[in-house]
Design a protein around this motif. Sequence first.
Motif, PDB file in Angstrom:
ATOM      1  N   THR A   1       0.853  -1.188   0.000  1.00 41.86           N
ATOM      2  CA  THR A   1       0.000   0.000   0.000  1.00 41.86           C
ATOM      3  C   THR A   1       0.886   1.234   0.000  1.00 41.86           C
ATOM      4  O   THR A   1       2.010   1.199   0.500  1.00 41.86           O
ATOM      5  CB  THR A   1      -0.913   0.056   1.239  1.00 41.86           C
ATOM      6  N   GLY A   2       0.381   2.291  -0.579  1.00 43.20           N
ATOM      7  CA  GLY A   2       1.155   3.520  -0.643  1.00 43.20           C
ATOM      8  C   GLY A   2       0.787   4.295  -1.885  1.00 43.20           C
ATOM      9  O   GLY A   2      -0.287   4.093  -2.448  1.00 43.20           O
ATOM     10  N   ILE A   3       1.689   5.146  -2.317  1.00 42.36           N
ATOM     11  CA  ILE A   3       1.417   5.966  -3.486  1.00 42.36           C
ATOM     12  C   ILE A   3       2.556   5.777  -4.493  1.00 42.36           C
ATOM     13  O   ILE A   3       3.721   5.712  -4.114  1.00 42.36           O
ATOM     14  CB  ILE A   3       1.159   7.445  -3.083  1.00 42.36           C
ATOM     15  N   GLU A   4       2.188   5.619  -5.768  1.00 44.95           N
ATOM     16  CA  GLU A   4       3.172   5.250  -6.793  1.00 44.95           C
ATOM     17  C   GLU A   4       3.796   6.459  -7.455  1.00 44.95           C
ATOM     18  O   GLU A   4       3.161   7.512  -7.604  1.00 44.95           O
ATOM     19  CB  GLU A   4       2.488   4.423  -7.884  1.00 44.95           C
ATOM     20  N   LEU A   5       5.013   6.264  -7.890  1.00 40.64           N
ATOM     21  CA  LEU A   5       5.688   7.267  -8.722  1.00 40.64           C
ATOM     22  C   LEU A   5       6.759   6.555  -9.528  1.00 40.64           C
ATOM     23  O   LEU A   5       7.056   5.383  -9.285  1.00 40.64           O
ATOM     24  CB  LEU A   5       6.323   8.363  -7.868  1.00 40.64           C
ATOM     25  N   SER A   6       7.315   7.259 -10.485  1.00 44.61           N
ATOM     26  CA  SER A   6       8.354   6.667 -11.319  1.00 44.61           C
ATOM     27  C   SER A   6       9.594   7.533 -11.290  1.00 44.61           C
ATOM     28  O   SER A   6       9.509   8.752 -11.309  1.00 44.61           O
ATOM     29  CB  SER A   6       7.870   6.544 -12.767  1.00 44.61           C
ATOM     30  N   VAL A   7      10.738   6.853 -11.227  1.00 45.08           N
ATOM     31  CA  VAL A   7      12.018   7.539 -11.279  1.00 45.08           C
ATOM     32  C   VAL A   7      12.754   7.018 -12.509  1.00 45.08           C
ATOM     33  O   VAL A   7      12.679   5.824 -12.815  1.00 45.08           O
ATOM     34  CB  VAL A   7      12.812   7.275  -9.976  1.00 45.08           C
ATOM     35  N   PHE A   8      13.422   7.913 -13.220  1.00 48.98           N
ATOM     36  CA  PHE A   8      14.079   7.546 -14.469  1.00 48.98           C
ATOM     37  C   PHE A   8      15.573   7.783 -14.354  1.00 48.98           C
ATOM     38  O   PHE A   8      16.007   8.787 -13.794  1.00 48.98           O
ATOM     39  CB  PHE A   8      13.509   8.371 -15.626  1.00 48.98           C
ATOM     40  N   VAL A   9      16.322   6.832 -14.893  1.00 48.48           N
ATOM     41  CA  VAL A   9      17.776   6.911 -14.831  1.00 48.48           C
ATOM     42  C   VAL A   9      18.311   6.714 -16.239  1.00 48.48           C
ATOM     43  O   VAL A   9      17.785   5.904 -17.006  1.00 48.48           O
ATOM     44  CB  VAL A   9      18.320   5.792 -13.898  1.00 48.48           C
ATOM     45  N   LEU A  10      19.344   7.486 -16.576  1.00 45.19           N
ATOM     46  CA  LEU A  10      20.070   7.252 -17.819  1.00 45.19           C
ATOM     47  C   LEU A  10      21.445   6.747 -17.412  1.00 45.19           C
ATOM     48  O   LEU A  10      22.095   7.352 -16.547  1.00 45.19           O
ATOM     49  CB  LEU A  10      20.181   8.556 -18.621  1.00 45.19           C
ATOM     50  N   THR A  11      21.886   5.630 -18.009  1.00 48.67           N
ATOM     51  CA  THR A  11      23.186   5.076 -17.612  1.00 48.67           C
ATOM     52  C   THR A  11      23.993   4.591 -18.805  1.00 48.67           C
ATOM     53  O   THR A  11      23.421   4.155 -19.814  1.00 48.67           O
ATOM     54  CB  THR A  11      23.017   3.927 -16.589  1.00 48.67           C
ATOM     55  N   ASP A  12      25.312   4.677 -18.647  1.00 45.24           N
ATOM     56  CA  ASP A  12      26.228   4.098 -19.643  1.00 45.24           C
ATOM     57  C   ASP A  12      26.766   2.759 -19.137  1.00 45.24           C
ATOM     58  O   ASP A  12      27.694   2.208 -19.700  1.00 45.24           O
ATOM     59  CB  ASP A  12      27.372   5.076 -19.956  1.00 45.24           C
ATOM     60  N   GLY A  13      26.199   2.290 -18.028  1.00 46.44           N
ATOM     61  CA  GLY A  13      26.628   1.021 -17.451  1.00 46.44           C
ATOM     62  C   GLY A  13      27.583   1.210 -16.280  1.00 46.44           C
ATOM     63  O   GLY A  13      27.836   0.282 -15.524  1.00 46.44           O
ATOM     64  N   HIS A  14      28.110   2.423 -16.150  1.00 46.24           N
ATOM     65  CA  HIS A  14      29.041   2.722 -15.048  1.00 46.24           C
ATOM     66  C   HIS A  14      28.512   3.884 -14.214  1.00 46.24           C
ATOM     67  O   HIS A  14      28.242   3.762 -13.047  1.00 46.24           O
ATOM     68  CB  HIS A  14      30.429   3.065 -15.592  1.00 46.24           C
ATOM     69  N   SER A  15      28.379   5.028 -14.877  1.00 47.53           N
ATOM     70  CA  SER A  15      27.829   6.183 -14.177  1.00 47.53           C
ATOM     71  C   SER A  15      26.372   6.366 -14.615  1.00 47.53           C
ATOM     72  O   SER A  15      25.887   5.677 -15.523  1.00 47.53           O
ATOM     73  CB  SER A  15      28.653   7.424 -14.482  1.00 47.53           C
ATOM     74  N   TYR A  16      25.710   7.310 -13.966  1.00 47.60           N
ATOM     75  CA  TYR A  16      24.287   7.497 -14.262  1.00 47.60           C
ATOM     76  C   TYR A  16      23.877   8.927 -13.973  1.00 47.60           C
ATOM     77  O   TYR A  16      24.542   9.645 -13.226  1.00 47.60           O
ATOM     78  CB  TYR A  16      23.441   6.527 -13.423  1.00 47.60           C
ATOM     79  N   LYS A  17      22.774   9.339 -14.576  1.00 53.56           N
ATOM     80  CA  LYS A  17      22.116  10.604 -14.239  1.00 53.56           C
ATOM     81  C   LYS A  17      20.696  10.264 -13.804  1.00 53.56           C
ATOM     82  O   LYS A  17      20.006   9.489 -14.491  1.00 53.56           O
ATOM     83  CB  LYS A  17      22.038  11.534 -15.459  1.00 53.56           C
ATOM     84  N   VAL A  18      20.283  10.846 -12.690  1.00 55.64           N
ATOM     85  CA  VAL A  18      18.898  10.661 -12.246  1.00 55.64           C
ATOM     86  C   VAL A  18      18.059  11.739 -12.924  1.00 55.64           C
ATOM     87  O   VAL A  18      18.256  12.938 -12.697  1.00 55.64           O
ATOM     88  CB  VAL A  18      18.772  10.774 -10.719  1.00 55.64           C
ATOM     89  N   LEU A  19      17.148  11.332 -13.776  1.00 58.16           N
ATOM     90  CA  LEU A  19      16.299  12.270 -14.513  1.00 58.16           C
ATOM     91  C   LEU A  19      15.138  12.689 -13.598  1.00 58.16           C
ATOM     92  O   LEU A  19      14.923  12.096 -12.543  1.00 58.16           O
ATOM     93  CB  LEU A  19      15.776  11.596 -15.785  1.00 58.16           C
ATOM     94  N   PRO A  20      14.372  13.691 -14.012  1.00 55.53           N
ATOM     95  CA  PRO A  20      13.222  14.094 -13.187  1.00 55.53           C
ATOM     96  C   PRO A  20      12.274  12.924 -12.925  1.00 55.53           C
ATOM     97  O   PRO A  20      12.081  12.070 -13.791  1.00 55.53           O
ATOM     98  CB  PRO A  20      12.542  15.151 -14.058  1.00 55.53           C
ATOM     99  N   SER A  21      11.698  12.904 -11.726  1.00 56.71           N
ATOM    100  CA  SER A  21      10.712  11.874 -11.397  1.00 56.71           C
ATOM    101  C   SER A  21       9.344  12.311 -11.922  1.00 56.71           C
ATOM    102  O   SER A  21       9.139  13.481 -12.237  1.00 56.71           O
ATOM    103  CB  SER A  21      10.657  11.657  -9.890  1.00 56.71           C
ATOM    104  N   ALA A  22       8.426  11.354 -12.009  1.00 55.93           N
ATOM    105  CA  ALA A  22       7.099  11.677 -12.542  1.00 55.93           C
ATOM    106  C   ALA A  22       6.056  10.758 -11.939  1.00 55.93           C
ATOM    107  O   ALA A  22       6.372   9.697 -11.404  1.00 55.93           O
ATOM    108  CB  ALA A  22       7.096  11.533 -14.072  1.00 55.93           C
TER     109      ALA A  22
END
Length: 424
Positions: A195-216
């Motif tokens: 139970t709770g409230i849903e959201l989505s988080v998006f990540v872009l990765t090259d397999g080593h490092s990553y950027k956390v994109l805006p959540s939605a």
Amino acid sequence: MNILIIGSGGRESAFAWKIAQSTLTDKLFIAPGNAGTSAYGENIALGVTDFEGIAAFVLNNDIHLVLVGPEEPLVKGIHDYFLGRDDIRHIPVIGPQQAGAQLEGSKDFSKEFMLRHNIPTAAYRSFNRDTLADGLAYLETQKLPIVLKADGLAAGKGVLICTSLEEAQAELKAMIADAKFGDASSVVVIEEFLTGIELSVFVLTDGHSYKVLPSAKDYKRVGEGDTGLNTGGMGSVSPVPFADEAFLKKVEDRVIIPTIEGLKKDGIPYKGFIFIGLMNTNGEPYVIEYNVRMGDPETESVLPRIESDLVDLLLGVAQENLGEKSFSISSKTAATVVLVAGGYPGHYENGFAITGLENVKESFLFHAGTKSVNGEVQTAGGRVLAVTAMEDTLFDALQQATADAGRIFFDRKYFRRDIGFDLI
Ligand SMILES: Nc1ncnc2c1ncn2[C@@H]1O[C@H](COP(=O)(O)OP(=O)(O)O)[C@@H](O)[C@H]1O
Ligand SMILES: [Mg+2]
């Protein structure tokens, strides 16, 4: 550089819009695209799983980068196909190989992955034809409601939330023994209801490092007040007000970093987007699912908030130096309202003329199910258009997007007027 986007929906329209703004882009192609994508590049009549056709096009048109929008070509191995051919293996594909695409292509695989790497998720067990009897007995030991998930891709229809033991047992039998979702339900994941409230988080990765994109946050139900049938998505907002810094820090530490590290430990190469579906349960994040591409309509809210050059970021993925790229996000709020064909997600008709597109001046307009017929824009899908407004406040963005959605006309047009208002 010349870029090819694979796909035809609102997500790919948003990608085309963003990529066309980059000074790094020379020619942009979209296969197959829609009536809106032709404003940003050239539409190419190729199916998203026509790997040979795509390869021939890439070779003949000096394409330097391929961005894959939907999951189907990824799960079917488009990236592996490129790597397996000497003449195109040097052309970067953004989107994982089949091994990584299993995070979306198999719910059982993704649950095992999460368990192996200590990533918080609902407790579960998987069953198949040989263990169906155990599965039926297991259900008797579980609390209600209980969640049944077809292991494979089922076009967003393979998850059932059962409220009685009888229903759960009948559905488990239907899925496994009667192939309710075809091959996709030959294995079924039974998992604890969160139970709770849903959201989505998006990540872009090259397999080593990553950027956390805006959540939605997206809105799946067709009816106002989150009622009625599930759709591909009726709207979205970004950022998500209840996902504050403290919560997102937990997501990064407990989910994102272990996911990237887990892929590395498992020897799974991954270049592309990771969509992490989350449940916020009393401030604690639990992973509901991974998708191996961006969401639709979340992309239409997320990309407008990315201030950085997306092509530069994608190059960082291709060249494995994403960590060195600068990355900034707008503090504004984006709200997306999707205009759908009357009847969707059930039976609906195509071919209605769309008018009033020029009335939309304040919002971004992303075409989804549209087609150009003798110069006239017509409906050609359930989800027809996505309207995204960006404003200083969520309230203003929602008002603007909703108002602009009302300025477009086609027979039997429908959209939800309550997207995001639950968050205010
Ligand atoms: N363990 C769970 N507890 C509560 N709701 C769930 C759970 N798993 C899935 N759901 C609900 O079902 C929806 C679909 O499940 P998901 O795993 O995202 O499958 P898919 O998107 O492939 O259909 C979720 O968005 C969520 O609303
Ligand atoms: Mg989902």
